[in-house]
Design an enzyme around this catalytic site. Sequence first.
Site, short mmCIF file in Angstrom:
data_model
loop_
_atom_site.label_atom_id
_atom_site.label_comp_id
_atom_site.label_asym_id
_atom_site.label_seq_id
_atom_site.Cartn_x
_atom_site.Cartn_y
_atom_site.Cartn_z
N GLY A 272 0.86 -1.19 0.00
CA GLY A 272 0.00 0.00 0.00
C GLY A 272 0.89 1.23 0.00
N GLY A 273 0.34 2.36 0.31
CA GLY A 273 1.08 3.62 0.25
C GLY A 273 2.43 3.56 0.91
CG PHE A 274 2.36 4.45 4.94
CD1 PHE A 274 1.15 5.12 4.71
CD2 PHE A 274 2.40 3.53 5.98
CE1 PHE A 274 0.04 4.90 5.52
CE2 PHE A 274 1.29 3.29 6.79
CZ PHE A 274 0.11 3.98 6.55
CE LYS B 31 9.01 -4.19 1.34
NZ LYS B 31 9.94 -3.67 0.34
CB VAL B 32 1.54 -7.11 3.99
CG1 VAL B 32 1.27 -8.39 4.76
CG2 VAL B 32 0.95 -5.91 4.72
CG ASP C 125 -10.57 2.96 6.14
OD1 ASP C 125 -9.38 2.76 5.83
OD2 ASP C 125 -11.46 3.20 5.30
C1 LIG Z 1 -4.07 -10.62 -0.45
N1 LIG Z 1 -3.73 -11.94 0.06
C2 LIG Z 1 -3.77 -13.05 -0.69
C3 LIG Z 1 -3.40 -14.06 0.12
BR1 LIG Z 1 -3.29 -15.81 -0.45
C4 LIG Z 1 -3.13 -13.61 1.37
C5 LIG Z 1 -3.35 -12.26 1.30
C6 LIG Z 1 -3.17 -11.33 2.42
O1 LIG Z 1 -3.14 -10.16 2.19
N2 LIG Z 1 -3.02 -11.88 3.65
C7 LIG Z 1 -2.80 -11.18 4.84
N3 LIG Z 1 -2.71 -11.84 6.03
N4 LIG Z 1 -2.49 -10.93 7.02
C8 LIG Z 1 -2.46 -9.71 6.46
C9 LIG Z 1 -2.64 -9.83 5.11
C10 LIG Z 1 -2.67 -8.50 4.49
N5 LIG Z 1 -2.54 -7.57 5.64
C11 LIG Z 1 -2.73 -6.21 5.53
O2 LIG Z 1 -2.53 -5.47 6.49
N6 LIG Z 1 -3.16 -5.75 4.31
C12 LIG Z 1 -3.43 -4.31 4.13
C13 LIG Z 1 -4.51 -4.17 3.07
N7 LIG Z 1 -5.10 -2.79 3.10
C14 LIG Z 1 -6.45 -2.82 2.55
C15 LIG Z 1 -6.66 -1.44 1.96
C16 LIG Z 1 -5.31 -0.84 1.78
C17 LIG Z 1 -4.29 -1.87 2.28
C18 LIG Z 1 -2.17 -3.59 3.74
C19 LIG Z 1 -1.81 -2.46 4.46
C20 LIG Z 1 -0.66 -1.77 4.11
C21 LIG Z 1 0.11 -2.20 3.02
C22 LIG Z 1 -0.28 -3.34 2.30
C23 LIG Z 1 -1.43 -4.04 2.65
C24 LIG Z 1 -2.29 -8.32 6.87
C25 LIG Z 1 -1.29 -7.92 7.83
C26 LIG Z 1 -2.69 -7.90 8.20
#
Ligand SMILES: Cn1cc(Br)cc1C(=O)Nc1[nH]nc2c1CN(C(=O)N[C@H](CN1CCCC1)c1ccccc1)C21CC1
Length: 347
Positions: free
Chosen positions: A21-23, A25-26, A133
């Site tokens: 996302g903006g600032f 990454k996961v 949100d």
């Molecule tokens: C997309 N995806 C596909 C699989 Br397979 C697993 C995932 C996945 O994202 N799994 C996952 N597990 N735990 C998390 C995630 C994603 N994730 C996130 O926190 N994802 C958010 C998603 N937001 C939704 C609107 C803007 C960004 C994020 C926040 C900042 C930067 C990047 C991503 C966490 C950590 C809590």
Amino acid sequence: VVEEYSEVARHYRIKETVGSGGFAKVKRAVHLPTGEIVAIKIMDKAALGSDLPRVKTEIEAMKNLHHHHICRLYQVIETSRKIFMILEYCSGGELFDYIVQRDRLSEGESRTFFRQIVSAVAYMHNLGYAHRDLKPENLLIDDEQNLKLIDFGLCAKPKGGMSDHLYTCCGSPAYAAPELIAGKSYMGSEADLWSMGVLLYALLNGFLPFDDDNIGMLYRKIKAGKYDTPDWLSPDSLILLKQLLQVDPKRRITVDKLLNHSWITNDIGVPVEWHSKHQMSVLDEDVVTEMSVHRKVSRETMKAELEKWNYDYLTAAYFLLLKKKTSGRPVRLQILYFYYQSLYGPP
Ligand SMILES: Cn1cc(Br)cc1C(=O)Nc1[nH]nc2c1CN(C(=O)N[C@H](CN1CCCC1)c1ccccc1)C21CC1
């Protein structure tokens, strides 16, 4: 760069990026001492700039939110340049993608998911937090089809409790309540209920109730509070949507009224259970045993350390061992040999 990741690399094996996302990454990662999969949200402090307070808000909120429908924070690692949040991993991705793939969900499946959202929001509101949100992108699906709420960077815990008014306009426009975009003072909890109305509409229809490429037009539609009612919507669904998408926040339904609403209990018969299944005050004996043996300290010493809830590697090991136990996996920390093997690969 190694220095930056040294503390993380000691306990985690970092894998692929699952979101950026903006600032932040996961990335997906393996917690080496337990073998459990986690998600690591990596933020660069310099890139964060004025957004740094949002991260602190999110971390402090997540430390107090322990609920089976709220994504769990396991550990926070801060280095000179980066902040790492070790979080629960959800293998099903975002609810947003799940809806898009299916066009729209049946009333039954919408009800199953919506009850989980009501449970998480009722828990937050009863603790004095508003999310602010709520949207399908902020709801993840885990490997047991459970929803987990994420992204608490905008959540608010008004000093004077939930009756206090908020002023900062935030969240995503399409999900924002009329009073919020009108710039008036508003109640976080009431704005959350509006967003839940938009969410329920998106579940049942696969598109948004208020949408327009022009932000001015979008705001006019939200303030008017008029939306299409496709013929597949049942009369009960229309009644609930009307109670949630009430332009006047004082006439909008509250989350407590949702818990046993007829649409919510339809076909299921029981009201939504919002209390947390996780008892933080009582430490799990099996987990304490495994950790005190593994670290060769007395149970009392280990308990005293754990009860500080420092969100360090001890907190992470505790939560992840507990997760293993509740998932029926052995409550075991990897002994050093296997630990280093998973660290440096097989000999
Ligand atoms: C997309 N995806 C596909 C699989 Br397979 C697993 C995932 C996945 O994202 N799994 C996952 N597990 N735990 C998390 C995630 C994603 N994730 C996130 O926190 N994802 C958010 C998603 N937001 C939704 C609107 C803007 C960004 C994020 C926040 C900042 C930067 C990047 C991503 C966490 C950590 C809590």
